[in-house]
Design an enzyme around this catalytic site. Structure first.
Site, PDB file in Angstrom:
ATOM      1  N   ASP A   1      14.342  49.945  -0.147  1.00  0.00           N
ATOM      2  CA  ASP A   1      14.328  50.882  -1.486  1.00  0.00           C
ATOM      3  C   ASP A   1      14.747  52.392  -0.855  1.00  0.00           C
ATOM      4  O   ASP A   1      14.438  53.083   0.131  1.00  0.00           O
ATOM      5  CB  ASP A   1      12.900  50.982  -2.241  1.00  0.00           C
ATOM      6  CG  ASP A   1      13.290  49.480  -3.185  1.00  0.00           C
ATOM      7  OD1 ASP A   1      14.228  48.999  -2.259  1.00  0.00           O
ATOM      8  OD2 ASP A   1      12.554  49.017  -3.925  1.00  0.00           O
TER       9      ASP A   1
ATOM     10  N   HIS B   1      18.022  50.831  -8.247  1.00  0.00           N
ATOM     11  CA  HIS B   1      16.612  50.702  -8.332  1.00  0.00           C
ATOM     12  C   HIS B   1      16.902  52.396  -9.611  1.00  0.00           C
ATOM     13  O   HIS B   1      16.044  53.435  -9.086  1.00  0.00           O
ATOM     14  CB  HIS B   1      16.079  51.694  -6.979  1.00  0.00           C
ATOM     15  CG  HIS B   1      14.903  51.188  -6.511  1.00  0.00           C
ATOM     16  ND1 HIS B   1      14.369  50.754  -6.900  1.00  0.00           N
ATOM     17  CD2 HIS B   1      13.643  52.158  -5.869  1.00  0.00           C
ATOM     18  CE1 HIS B   1      12.960  50.759  -6.724  1.00  0.00           C
ATOM     19  NE2 HIS B   1      12.909  51.618  -5.945  1.00  0.00           N
TER      20      HIS B   1
ATOM     21  N   HIS C   1      14.420  57.317 -10.889  1.00  0.00           N
ATOM     22  CA  HIS C   1      12.979  56.475  -9.752  1.00  0.00           C
ATOM     23  C   HIS C   1      11.882  57.112 -10.342  1.00  0.00           C
ATOM     24  O   HIS C   1      10.794  57.662  -9.558  1.00  0.00           O
ATOM     25  CB  HIS C   1      13.262  56.630  -8.722  1.00  0.00           C
ATOM     26  CG  HIS C   1      12.670  55.637  -7.828  1.00  0.00           C
ATOM     27  ND1 HIS C   1      11.295  56.300  -8.010  1.00  0.00           N
ATOM     28  CD2 HIS C   1      12.075  54.543  -6.600  1.00  0.00           C
ATOM     29  CE1 HIS C   1      10.110  55.145  -7.168  1.00  0.00           C
ATOM     30  NE2 HIS C   1      11.011  54.329  -6.447  1.00  0.00           N
TER      31      HIS C   1
ATOM     32  N   HIS D   1      11.675  51.055   2.791  1.00  0.00           N
ATOM     33  CA  HIS D   1      11.916  52.083   2.559  1.00  0.00           C
ATOM     34  C   HIS D   1      13.381  52.659   3.462  1.00  0.00           C
ATOM     35  O   HIS D   1      12.875  53.143   4.416  1.00  0.00           O
ATOM     36  CB  HIS D   1      11.249  52.997   2.332  1.00  0.00           C
ATOM     37  CG  HIS D   1      10.470  52.569   0.669  1.00  0.00           C
ATOM     38  ND1 HIS D   1       9.672  51.577   1.014  1.00  0.00           N
ATOM     39  CD2 HIS D   1       9.856  52.664  -0.677  1.00  0.00           C
ATOM     40  CE1 HIS D   1       9.391  51.176  -0.131  1.00  0.00           C
ATOM     41  NE2 HIS D   1       9.545  52.118  -1.203  1.00  0.00           N
TER      42      HIS D   1
END
Length: 479
Positions: A288, A341, A345, A431
């Site tokens: 991510d 995503h 964000h 991540h």
């Protein structure tokens, strides 16, 4: 006088030669007759094959007139009642009730076995028991018995019909005393037959198939049809994709229950490898918040070196940063899966808007030429807005490394945790913006490979686990 004697001698020689010629002609005439009988005999699919010294009664209908003859009694004898006796090995012809049949005599069987150790069929269903014979082609003269004659009837040719639900044992015996057995189950008539969905999407490949399921009963035989066999065709009890396109497939049980399914067949997308082993364990890596050119490329280097893949859930805004768009293009080149995503964000849960999602899709497509095929919501929070606008399957995770937490930004801790927690079918969350995560990946990927795991992206994991993905549906793992 001497001349008369000489004439008589000449006549005698001529007579002897004539008789000899007649014998030769008769011999070849008989051979020709034998060959003619063989040529005029029934086709090979009705050929009778006996074993040496076998005695076999020719099957007759009650109203058929008994009339039998063997053209080769030195090989097969037949009496007035149709009882055949195999005398010696060879090819022969018999005449039975006005028709000619080829009869072969071979060595006696040395072993027999039934093709199925466990044989099942439904009540009222008719099928055939398949017999394997070693040492001979003998195809008649076997007797079949069921330990419970109330559940099934079996004919001498192995034709079996289920009568009532129950279990038993089938025994087959050859003329020379060899035996074979199998377990038998007769089930109820099926209530229905179903496919997993009314419509499915398949990828081309040797393992991409779809099969119907018989519900609440048994149907040994399934009639499978496709209205477009150029796209998908029946293969045993399943359908196999053979070309891109659409088709409707149908399955029908012996008692007339049917089900249909609309199928769309695609070529493999760039992010699914057709040569993975479905029998070996798989772990899906997912990342991510990237891309981050330096650390993401380090992860891609490791994946490339060890034939791995991963799903990258990208933040759309970051694709505008230096080097990150090229990093996303490299993901495509290596066969990784592109994920969305959101764009900024900065929204979570109910605050996530349709624009957050849509702009993220557009950013990925602008950078790579492909829309993302996966969505992960920020924080893992799911809402109706997210489901309705994801435009892709929604993937959460089953193994959370917490690598974003400051105290866990330690490559050794992450390495040990992944090797401890991850197993076949898991989705690992990491991540790709942290150097500690990139270093951990560099360490644990080769170790996973050494332990027999295949490192894959989420789409590959779902595909090889036989799960059809749907947009807006939420998935946590495939184990």
């Amino acid at each position: 006088m001497f001349k008369s004697i000489e004439n008589r001698s000449s006549l005698t020689k001529a007579a002897v030669l004539f008789v000899l010629l007649c014998v030769i002609v008769s011999f070849f005439a008989l051979k020709y007759s034998d060959n003619t009988q063989l040529a005029n005999a029934e086709a090979d699919d009705s050929r009778i094959v006996l074993g040496l010294e076998q005695v076999y009664s020719f099957p007759l209908d009650e109203d058929e007139e008994k009339s039998f003859k063997s053209y080769n009694p030195e090989i097969v004898r037949v009496d007035r009642n149709g009882e055949l006796t195999a005398v010696s090995k060879g090819e022969a012809v018999i005449k039975a009730c006005g028709k000619r049949y080829k009869v072969s005599v071979e060595d006696a069987p040395t072993a027999i076995s039934l093709a199925d150790d466990y044989f099942s069929l439904g009540t009222g269903e008719v099928s055939s028991l398949s017999l394997n014979v070693e040492g001979s082609g003998c195809n008649v003269g076997y007797t079949y018995e069921c330990s419970d004659g109330g559940i099934a009837s079996i004919e001498p040719n192995g034709r079996i019909e289920g009568l009532t639900a129950g279990t038993g044992t089938v025994t087959v015996t050859s003329y020379n005393g060899l035996t074979a057995t199998c377990s038998l189950k007769v089930g109820f008539e099926p209530e229905s037959v179903v496919f997993e969905a009314e419509s499915v999407s398949l990828y081309l490949g040797k393992r991409d198939t779809v099969a119907p399921t018989v519900m609440n009963g048994i149907s040994r035989e399934l009639k499978l049809t496709s209205d477009n066999e150029d796209v998908i065709k029946a293969d045993g009890r399943q359908f196999v994709a053979v070309a891109e396109g659409t088709a409707t497939i149908t399955a029908e049980t012996y008692n007339g229950k049917t089900a249909s399914c609309a199928v769309t067949v695609y070529d493999f997308p760039f992010y699914i490898r057709p040569d993975l082993d479905p029998n070996k364990p798989m772990i899906a890596l997912s990342f991510d918040d990237g891309p981050n050119a330096e650390t993401t490329n380090q992860i891609l280097d490791t994946l490339e070196q060890y034939n791995g893949s991963a799903t990258f859930f990208m933040v759309g805004q970051r694709l505008g940063y230096s080097g990150n768009a090229n990093c996303a293009k490299r993901m495509v080149e290596l066969g990784c899966q592109l994920g969305n995503h959101t764009y900024y964000h900065n929204h979570y849960g109910e605050d996530v808007t349709a624009d957050d999602i849509r702009w993220g899709i557009d950013a990925v497509k602008e950078a790579t030429g492909y829309e993302p095929t996966a969505f992960r919501p920020t924080g893992g929070y799911i809402t109706d807005t997210i489901k309705e606008n994801a435009n892709a399957p929604i993937f959460i995770w089953s193994v959370d490394t917490n690598d974003w937490v400051k105290k866990y930004r330690d490559a050794t801790l992450l390495y040990n945790y992944v090797l401890y927690a991850a197993d076949d079918g898991d989705i690992v969350l990491m991540h790709d913006i942290y150097s500690s995560s990139a270093q951990a990946v560099e360490w644990f990927v080769p170790e996973l490979v050494k332990r027999g795991y295949q490192v894959v992206n989420i789409a590959e994991l779902a595909y090889y686990k036989g799960v059809s993905l749907e947009n807006g549906e939420v998935y946590y793992s495939f184990n």
